[in-house]
Write a protein that holds these residues in place. Structure first.
Motif, PDB file in Angstrom:
ATOM      1  N   GLY A  63     -20.545 -11.725   0.370  1.00  0.00           N
ATOM      2  CA  GLY A  63     -19.108 -12.018   0.282  1.00  0.00           C
ATOM      3  C   GLY A  63     -18.819 -13.395  -0.285  1.00  0.00           C
ATOM      4  O   GLY A  63     -17.774 -13.972  -0.026  1.00  0.00           O
ATOM      5  N   LYS A  64     -19.752 -13.952  -1.049  1.00  0.00           N
ATOM      6  CA  LYS A  64     -19.617 -15.327  -1.518  1.00  0.00           C
ATOM      7  C   LYS A  64     -19.516 -15.425  -3.041  1.00  0.00           C
ATOM      8  O   LYS A  64     -19.774 -14.469  -3.761  1.00  0.00           O
ATOM      9  CB  LYS A  64     -20.821 -16.149  -1.032  1.00  0.00           C
ATOM     10  CG  LYS A  64     -20.820 -16.337   0.482  1.00  0.00           C
ATOM     11  CD  LYS A  64     -22.045 -17.070   0.943  1.00  0.00           C
ATOM     12  CE  LYS A  64     -22.028 -17.200   2.466  1.00  0.00           C
ATOM     13  NZ  LYS A  64     -23.236 -17.833   2.973  1.00  0.00           N
ATOM     14  N   LEU A  90     -22.702 -31.824  -5.457  1.00  0.00           N
ATOM     15  CA  LEU A  90     -24.150 -31.931  -5.344  1.00  0.00           C
ATOM     16  C   LEU A  90     -24.484 -31.543  -3.911  1.00  0.00           C
ATOM     17  O   LEU A  90     -24.020 -32.176  -2.969  1.00  0.00           O
ATOM     18  CB  LEU A  90     -24.589 -33.375  -5.623  1.00  0.00           C
ATOM     19  CG  LEU A  90     -26.096 -33.612  -5.629  1.00  0.00           C
ATOM     20  CD1 LEU A  90     -26.733 -32.953  -6.839  1.00  0.00           C
ATOM     21  CD2 LEU A  90     -26.399 -35.100  -5.645  1.00  0.00           C
ATOM     22  N   PRO A  91     -25.280 -30.474  -3.732  1.00  0.00           N
ATOM     23  CA  PRO A  91     -25.563 -30.044  -2.362  1.00  0.00           C
ATOM     24  C   PRO A  91     -26.306 -31.117  -1.572  1.00  0.00           C
ATOM     25  O   PRO A  91     -27.113 -31.860  -2.135  1.00  0.00           O
ATOM     26  CB  PRO A  91     -26.424 -28.792  -2.556  1.00  0.00           C
ATOM     27  CG  PRO A  91     -26.875 -28.802  -3.967  1.00  0.00           C
ATOM     28  CD  PRO A  91     -25.913 -29.637  -4.742  1.00  0.00           C
ATOM     29  N   GLY A  92     -25.991 -31.210  -0.287  1.00  0.00           N
ATOM     30  CA  GLY A  92     -26.602 -32.202   0.596  1.00  0.00           C
ATOM     31  C   GLY A  92     -28.122 -32.247   0.509  1.00  0.00           C
ATOM     32  O   GLY A  92     -28.718 -33.311   0.660  1.00  0.00           O
ATOM     33  N   GLU A  93     -28.762 -31.105   0.221  1.00  0.00           N
ATOM     34  CA  GLU A  93     -30.236 -31.079   0.139  1.00  0.00           C
ATOM     35  C   GLU A  93     -30.749 -32.029  -0.943  1.00  0.00           C
ATOM     36  O   GLU A  93     -31.860 -32.520  -0.879  1.00  0.00           O
ATOM     37  CB  GLU A  93     -30.767 -29.675  -0.209  1.00  0.00           C
ATOM     38  CG  GLU A  93     -30.524 -28.615   0.830  1.00  0.00           C
ATOM     39  CD  GLU A  93     -29.234 -27.862   0.606  1.00  0.00           C
ATOM     40  OE1 GLU A  93     -28.402 -28.322  -0.205  1.00  0.00           O
ATOM     41  OE2 GLU A  93     -29.050 -26.826   1.253  1.00  0.00           O
ATOM     42  N   SER A 118     -23.149 -24.031 -11.363  1.00  0.00           N
ATOM     43  CA  SER A 118     -21.757 -23.690 -11.669  1.00  0.00           C
ATOM     44  C   SER A 118     -21.504 -22.264 -11.211  1.00  0.00           C
ATOM     45  O   SER A 118     -22.404 -21.436 -11.254  1.00  0.00           O
ATOM     46  CB  SER A 118     -21.531 -23.797 -13.187  1.00  0.00           C
ATOM     47  OG  SER A 118     -20.317 -23.179 -13.544  1.00  0.00           O
ATOM     48  N   PRO A 119     -20.278 -21.967 -10.770  1.00  0.00           N
ATOM     49  CA  PRO A 119     -19.981 -20.567 -10.478  1.00  0.00           C
ATOM     50  C   PRO A 119     -20.150 -19.739 -11.762  1.00  0.00           C
ATOM     51  O   PRO A 119     -19.662 -20.141 -12.816  1.00  0.00           O
ATOM     52  CB  PRO A 119     -18.513 -20.595 -10.051  1.00  0.00           C
ATOM     53  CG  PRO A 119     -18.240 -22.015  -9.661  1.00  0.00           C
ATOM     54  CD  PRO A 119     -19.140 -22.849 -10.514  1.00  0.00           C
ATOM     55  N   GLY A 144     -21.238 -22.971   2.859  1.00  0.00           N
ATOM     56  CA  GLY A 144     -21.256 -21.538   3.136  1.00  0.00           C
ATOM     57  C   GLY A 144     -20.472 -20.701   2.142  1.00  0.00           C
ATOM     58  O   GLY A 144     -20.306 -19.502   2.322  1.00  0.00           O
ATOM     59  N   LYS A 145     -20.001 -21.316   1.090  1.00  0.00           N
ATOM     60  CA  LYS A 145     -19.090 -20.628   0.184  1.00  0.00           C
ATOM     61  C   LYS A 145     -19.826 -19.907  -0.949  1.00  0.00           C
ATOM     62  O   LYS A 145     -19.255 -19.097  -1.655  1.00  0.00           O
ATOM     63  CB  LYS A 145     -18.150 -21.691  -0.405  1.00  0.00           C
ATOM     64  CG  LYS A 145     -16.845 -21.179  -0.949  1.00  0.00           C
ATOM     65  CD  LYS A 145     -15.974 -22.359  -1.388  1.00  0.00           C
ATOM     66  CE  LYS A 145     -14.887 -21.928  -2.344  1.00  0.00           C
ATOM     67  NZ  LYS A 145     -14.172 -23.081  -2.904  1.00  0.00           N
ATOM     68  N   TYR A 146     -21.102 -20.271  -1.144  1.00  0.00           N
ATOM     69  CA  TYR A 146     -21.786 -19.827  -2.352  1.00  0.00           C
ATOM     70  C   TYR A 146     -23.031 -19.003  -2.076  1.00  0.00           C
ATOM     71  O   TYR A 146     -23.710 -19.181  -1.075  1.00  0.00           O
ATOM     72  CB  TYR A 146     -22.197 -21.042  -3.197  1.00  0.00           C
ATOM     73  CG  TYR A 146     -21.068 -21.992  -3.481  1.00  0.00           C
ATOM     74  CD1 TYR A 146     -19.962 -21.572  -4.211  1.00  0.00           C
ATOM     75  CD2 TYR A 146     -21.097 -23.307  -3.013  1.00  0.00           C
ATOM     76  CE1 TYR A 146     -18.913 -22.440  -4.472  1.00  0.00           C
ATOM     77  CE2 TYR A 146     -20.058 -24.182  -3.270  1.00  0.00           C
ATOM     78  CZ  TYR A 146     -18.960 -23.748  -3.997  1.00  0.00           C
ATOM     79  OH  TYR A 146     -17.940 -24.608  -4.249  1.00  0.00           O
ATOM     80  N   THR A 147     -23.320 -18.129  -3.025  1.00  0.00           N
ATOM     81  CA  THR A 147     -24.611 -17.464  -3.045  1.00  0.00           C
ATOM     82  C   THR A 147     -25.164 -17.665  -4.451  1.00  0.00           C
ATOM     83  O   THR A 147     -24.427 -18.046  -5.346  1.00  0.00           O
ATOM     84  CB  THR A 147     -24.473 -15.972  -2.684  1.00  0.00           C
ATOM     85  OG1 THR A 147     -25.770 -15.424  -2.557  1.00  0.00           O
ATOM     86  CG2 THR A 147     -23.690 -15.193  -3.732  1.00  0.00           C
TER      87      THR A 147
END
Lengths: 438, 246
Positions: A28-29, A191-194, A281-282, B241-244
């Motif tokens: 659902g993302k 930028l993701p926390g990781e 990017s999406p 939690g928004k992305y896959t």
């Protein structure tokens, strides 16, 4: 190749389409991906061909004749005024604004420290310093290890305002305001926390492990007038010593937007086409939003010329520049210089696997894991990037010579040296090029 | 300790800033600016320990990128005072416009009256640097949006009703906001959560209450004895939690 036990292939419901549906049905993302546009659009560069001289207007041999590839990025005066002294000495009265001097019209675009490793940054910085061109810092601050190369760095000011202080602005050779990016027009980035390790956190000046969120708009820019204010504030902060660029994504009305930017006081407009790269990017943006750089550059150059303000800004084009021919074609369409991105990464070993967002880059490029980063030797990688820049510069000189042109100035906006190959009339009109045979 | 006065009547901001920079280089410790009327970018990128007193109303981006100076404005300020500022203090004896303290990285801003929309937006902090925005009046919508660090304190001195502006701290992923009194539940933006501040938490903001009261000659007792709502992020990874992935 289809194997007997594979599911039946289908021209519409392809494997990637089906896999994306599986993932979204499960989660659902929003789907995210790395690298640039992976959709099957025709590439306009491959429908444009360059010219060469035969018999009349003879070609020039770059081995024998000097070829001028030096490019100046920044505002040019509309006219020059001189005074003549007693001994017939002339001196220039017109005040010139600061320009960047490039020895080749190829720069490396903004990929932040954080998205890519420090070794990758060091390698590219060393290469551009040796070649006499520039690279962008991206929105991630300027690591101390890059200070020796600061005269060849363009520092970026983006909506997250990460790692930005007076020291950062003063170290850069130029400042670039990032409004948009070709791989994700209209949205911010994060930028993701990781990937925010201790060193990245120091450079960006944010806590370790925290997401580094760049909002979609700059919160002090809601109009061209506001943009002008940011441009002027950066010039004022650095005492009018540095050119300020504005980068936008190539979108439908890119020409009108660029005309606004040309009036904002900016010294260059950077246009990032829809094939521009990204760490993440999406997919829906990466593959479906924006327009190709070829059409965008042509439209912007035409618009600025028509309005008599082409001298107010240089045009830097980026997004899917794969080879020297693409650069020559981009310049013919009206650009002053190009930014390359993915090509520089490929020169360092990147295999375009498109999983930069995982932080597990085998080549030590798009990762912060010390053991992986150590795989990239910055000196070797610098030599490879320099070789690529040198090779493309040589090829540009050859192409120019063959076209009987000995200065990049004469190639710029020279649409007559292009022909469209199987392009429809509307596109030929937008690009302002004739068809092959015409 | 030396002091100079600059008459800014009809002076464009660039020559004005040049004069200010030169004065700082010459070792001047206090500068009074007379007849300021909307000049933008005053003290933009200015580094040093100088004090600047402004008579009039400065234009947008006052003290942008500033590192060290103290600015006292005897009047209102336009939008984004302290934009991306690094160190120093701005004290405004009046109100200020939108995006006050935008992306502040350090230093302190005190506003006696109200501020506009998007105050303290995207403030951040790093190690010893923690920006502080103190508002005596109230703020329009989107206060502390995208906050990544720092501290916002809002007293709403003229108002005892619950705070009711939309998008409060929406997208917050660091830092904290103290609002005197209560806030309507619906004001809280995505990613934020509110609790009643504990005695210990209020003690931590006490130095700023005292500093504020001192600047504006206010009795601090009312502020010290009030109850506060504390707004903090639910997570420092609000969008994780928004992305896959492809």
């Amino acid at each position: 190749m289809e194997r007997p036990c594979d599911y039946r292939s289908h021209p519409v419901w392809t494997t990637p389409i089906k896999e994306n549906i599986f993932k979204q049905a499960e989660s659902g993302k929003i789907l995210f991906g790395g690298m640039g546009n992976a959709a099957q659009y025709p590439i306009l560069f491959d429908h444009l061909v360059l010219d060469a001289c035969q018999v009349t207007n003879p070609s020039i041999d770059p081995l024998r004749e000097p070829m001028e590839l030096r490019t100046y990025i920044g505002k040019k005066p509309k006219q020059l005024e001189f005074t003549q002294g007693a001994n017939n000495d002339t001196s220039l009265v017109t005040k010139l604004t600061p320009n960047l001097q490039l020895e080749t019209p190829i720069m490396i675009g903004h990929m932040s420290y954080g998205a890519i490793s420090l070794n990758a940054h060091k390698a590219m910085a060393k290469a551009v310093s040796e070649v006499g061109t520039f690279m962008g810092t991206g929105e991630g601050g300027l690591h101390e290890a890059l200070y020796p190369y600061q005269n060849n760095m363009i520092v970026q000011v983006a909506s997250g305002r990460f790692g930005e202080d007076v020291n950062y602005l003063e170290r850069g050779a130029a400042i670039e305001i990032k409004i948009g990016q070709g791989a994700k027009p209209g949205i911010g980035g994060h930028l993701p926390g990781e990937k925010v390790c201790f060193d990245v956190s120091c450079t960006r000046m944010i806590p370790e492990g925290s997401d580094a969120i760049s909002p979609a708009p700059h919160h002090d820019i809601y109009s061209i007038e506001d943009l002008k204010q940011l441009v002027l504030s950066l010039k004022e902060a650095t005492e009018w010593k540095k050119p300020v660029f504005v980068k936008i994504a190539a979108v439908h009305n890119v020409a009108a937007i660029a005309a606004g930017i040309a009036r904002s006081g900016a010294d260059a407009v950077v246009i990032d086409g829809f094939r521009g790269g990204t760490g993440a990017s999406p997919l829906v943006f990466r593959d479906h939003v924006g327009i190709p750089i070829e059409a965008a550059v042509a439209a912007v150059d035409t618009k600025l010329r028509k309005q008599g303000i082409r001298n107010e800004v240089s045009i830097i084009a980026s997004g899917g520049i794969r080879q020297s021919a693409d650069i020559a074609k981009t310049i013919c369409l009206g650009a002053d210089a190009v930014y390359i991105g993915t090509a520089a990464l490929i020169a360092m070993g990147c295999r375009v696997c498109g999983t930069c967002y995982r932080g597990l880059c085998t080549w030590g490029i798009a990762t912060q894991r010390p053991d992986l980063v150590a795989r990239l030797n910055p000196d070797e990688a610098a030599a490879n990037v320099k070789n690529l820049l040198d090779a493309w510069t040589l090829e540009l000189a050859e192409l120019m010579g063959a076209a009987g042109i000995n200065s990049i100035e004469s190639l710029r906006g020279n649409r007559d040296r292009l022909r469209g190959y199987m392009l429809d009339q509307t596109l030929l009109d937008v690009l302002d090029v004739k068809s092959i045979g015409a | 300790m030396s002091h100079i006065t600059i008459d800014a009547a009809g002076v464009h901001y660039t020559p004005l800033n040049k004069q200010i920079r030169q004065a700082v280089r010459d070792g001047v410790s206090e500068i009074t600016l007379q007849n300021i009327m909307g000049q933008r970018f005053i003290a933009d990128g200015l580094t040093g320990k100088v004090k600047i007193v402004i008579h009039g109303v400065p234009g947008g981006d006052l003290g942008m990128f500033m590192k060290g100076p103290t600015i006292e404005v005897l009047g209102n300020a336009d939008h984004a005072p302290g934009n991306t500022m690094d160190e120093g203090t701005i004290i405004i004896h009046g109100a200020s416009g939108d995006a006050t303290g935008h992306s502040m990285r350090g230093g302190k801003i005190f506003v006696r009256d109200d501020i506009g929309y998007r105050g303290g937006i995207h403030m951040k902090q790093f190690q010893g640097k923690r920006p502080v925005l103190v508002i005596g009046g109230t703020a329009k919508a989107f206060l502390g949006e995208y906050m990544a660090g720092g501290l916002v304190i809002m007293f709403r001195m003229q108002d005892e009703a619950s705070y009711a502006e939309m998008g409060l701290a929406s997208g917050i992923h660091g830092g904290e906001i103290f609002i005197r009194g209560t806030v309507e539940d619906w004001t809280l933006g995505i990613g934020s959560t509110a609790t009643t501040a504990t005695k210990e938490e209020i003690e931590k903001i006490q130095p700023y209450i005292n500093e504020f009261s001192e600047y504006y000659g206010i009795d601090s007792q009312k502020l010290l004895n009030s109850s506060y709502t504390r707004i903090t992020p639910v997570s420092n990874r609000p969008f994780a939690g928004k992305y896959t992935w492809e």
